[in-house]
Enzyme design. Structure first.
Site, PDB file in Angstrom:
ATOM      1  CD1 TRP A   1      67.785  16.580  28.184  1.00  0.00           C
ATOM      2  CD2 TRP A   1      69.181  18.278  28.546  1.00  0.00           C
ATOM      3  NE1 TRP A   1      68.147  16.549  29.504  1.00  0.00           N
ATOM      4  CE2 TRP A   1      69.009  17.576  29.757  1.00  0.00           C
ATOM      5  CE3 TRP A   1      70.029  19.395  28.528  1.00  0.00           C
ATOM      6  CZ2 TRP A   1      69.638  17.952  30.945  1.00  0.00           C
ATOM      7  CZ3 TRP A   1      70.659  19.774  29.715  1.00  0.00           C
ATOM      8  CH2 TRP A   1      70.455  19.053  30.892  1.00  0.00           C
TER       9      TRP A   1
ATOM     10  CG  ASP B   1      71.599  15.180  22.651  1.00  0.00           C
ATOM     11  OD1 ASP B   1      72.294  14.201  22.989  1.00  0.00           O
ATOM     12  OD2 ASP B   1      71.220  16.056  23.459  1.00  0.00           O
TER      13      ASP B   1
ATOM     14  CE  LYS C   1      72.007  12.511  30.073  1.00  0.00           C
ATOM     15  NZ  LYS C   1      71.574  12.672  31.478  1.00  0.00           N
TER      16      LYS C   1
END
Length: 362
Positions: free
Chosen positions: A103, A173, A197
């Protein structure tokens, strides 16, 4: 509820059962409005209360004051990969990225489309088995910002200590470990997290931004890609994802009611230890991907002696009421995602299954 399994999916992921029951109870008639939360206007007073309380609860949990805003944005973390450099990487400046997994690589790829970038540290050559030490980070000359990914769902690594770069804005993030433990949120100029999540359902991304950054958004980029658009309009320039924000609101209340981030960290450490103990005491039958000092409390990744056994593990786990354990497609193996809402009982059940499976197949 005997028909529910222990859900170890990486996202969309497990939600607290109490919250699902409350949403179910309120679904047809939200707070005597005569309408579902799915039907009421985002301009109505009942929804405005949800929105306002969610922002206040988020700041309270993180210990943030009036110099921060909480925004509710669509597009997931993937859109944030582009919005951050679009707003804060001007011509002639360099954005620094610390790479710790897939990511963070994708965030870097988006920034490269928009300006100059620099890799300040990476552990890609080691298969992303660890987080770089603070001593390994080499910044460019006067970077526009530094970007990190706090937890890596695919590789099962997590920052233990966040860096501090003084006046250089730190962007993060935190999609997969947001609100899983206490941390100094004031170190960060901007934090973003896809809710699906650890915070709620898919459909909303939470952005926490220091107010001074809102004055730097370029007027030349599209309106819906500017952070100041969301701040000036309380995230309602267009219709927000109301149901997703509503569930996030309930999750934030649940966190505060259950002792806040300190209590959640203790809970997460205890339950993850059950699974890591099985890995460490398996004599090599289970091989953890992450180095011990970089292990994630949210995503536990490991391999078995061969892919045939890994396939059998996942299949038999489902039969035992343990779902979502197949590793990410590019890495393989097993991944147990044990976010805030995963219970101690779920982790104990997985640990017991791992012990039994090892004894049967060693």
């Amino acid at each position: 509820m005997t028909d529910r399994i222990f859900n170890f999916n990486a996202g969309p992921a497990v939600l607290p059962l109490d919250i699902l029951k409350q949403a179910q109870a309120e679904l047809l008639n939200y707070r005597d409005t005569g309408m579902s939360i799915l039907e009421i206007s985002h301009r109505s007073k009942p929804y405005e209360v949800i929105h306002q309380e969610a922002e206040a609860d988020m700041k309270a949990l993180l210990g943030l004051g009036d110099n921060y805003r909480v925004l509710f944005v669509q597009g997931g973390g993937s859109l944030q990969f582009a919005m951050v450099p679009m707003n804060y990487l001007p011509a002639g400046r360099i954005a620094d990225y610390i790479l710790t997994g897939s990511w963070s690589e994708k965030a870097l790829q988006e920034a490269k489309l928009l300006g100059q970038t620099h890799v300040a540290a990476t552990t890609a050559g080691e298969g992303y088995r660890r987080i770089p030490s603070l001593q390994e980070i080499k910044l460019s000359d006067k970077p526009a910002y530094v970007h990190i990914t706090s937890n890596n769902t695919i590789y099962g690594t997590q920052w233990r200590e966040f860096p501090n770069f003084g006046d250089i804005p730190l962007m993060a993030d935190m999609s997969s470990d947001m609100l899983s433990r206490p941390f100094d949120a004031k170190k960060f100029a901007l934090i973003y997290a896809g809710a699906q999540k650890n915070l709620g359902p898919a459909g909303v991304t939470i952005v926490i931004i220091r107010k001074d950054l809102l004055d730097e958004c370029p007027p030349t980029i599209p309106t819906m890609l500017r952070y100041d658009t969301y701040a000036k309009n309380d995230s309602m320039y267009n219709t927000p994802p109301c149901f997703s924000v509503y569930i996030v609101h309930l999750v934030l209340q649940w966190l505060r009611k259950n002792g806040g981030l300190a209590a959640m960290e203790k809970h997460n450490q205890e339950k993850a230890a059950f699974i890591y103990r099985q890995i460490d005491q398996s004599g090599g039958f289970y091989r953890g991907h992450a180095e011990p000092d970089s292990r994630s409390l949210m995503n536990i990744t490991f391999r078995l002696p061969n892919e045939e056994l890994e396939g059998a593990f996942v299949k038999e786990a489902v039969q035992a009421g343990l779902g979502g354990l197949k590793g990410y497609r590019t890495v393989g193996g097993i991944r147990a995602s044990v976010y805030n809402a995963m219970s101690k009982e779920g982790c104990l059940a997985l640990a017991a299954f791992m012990d039994e499976f090892r004894k049967k197949n060693s």
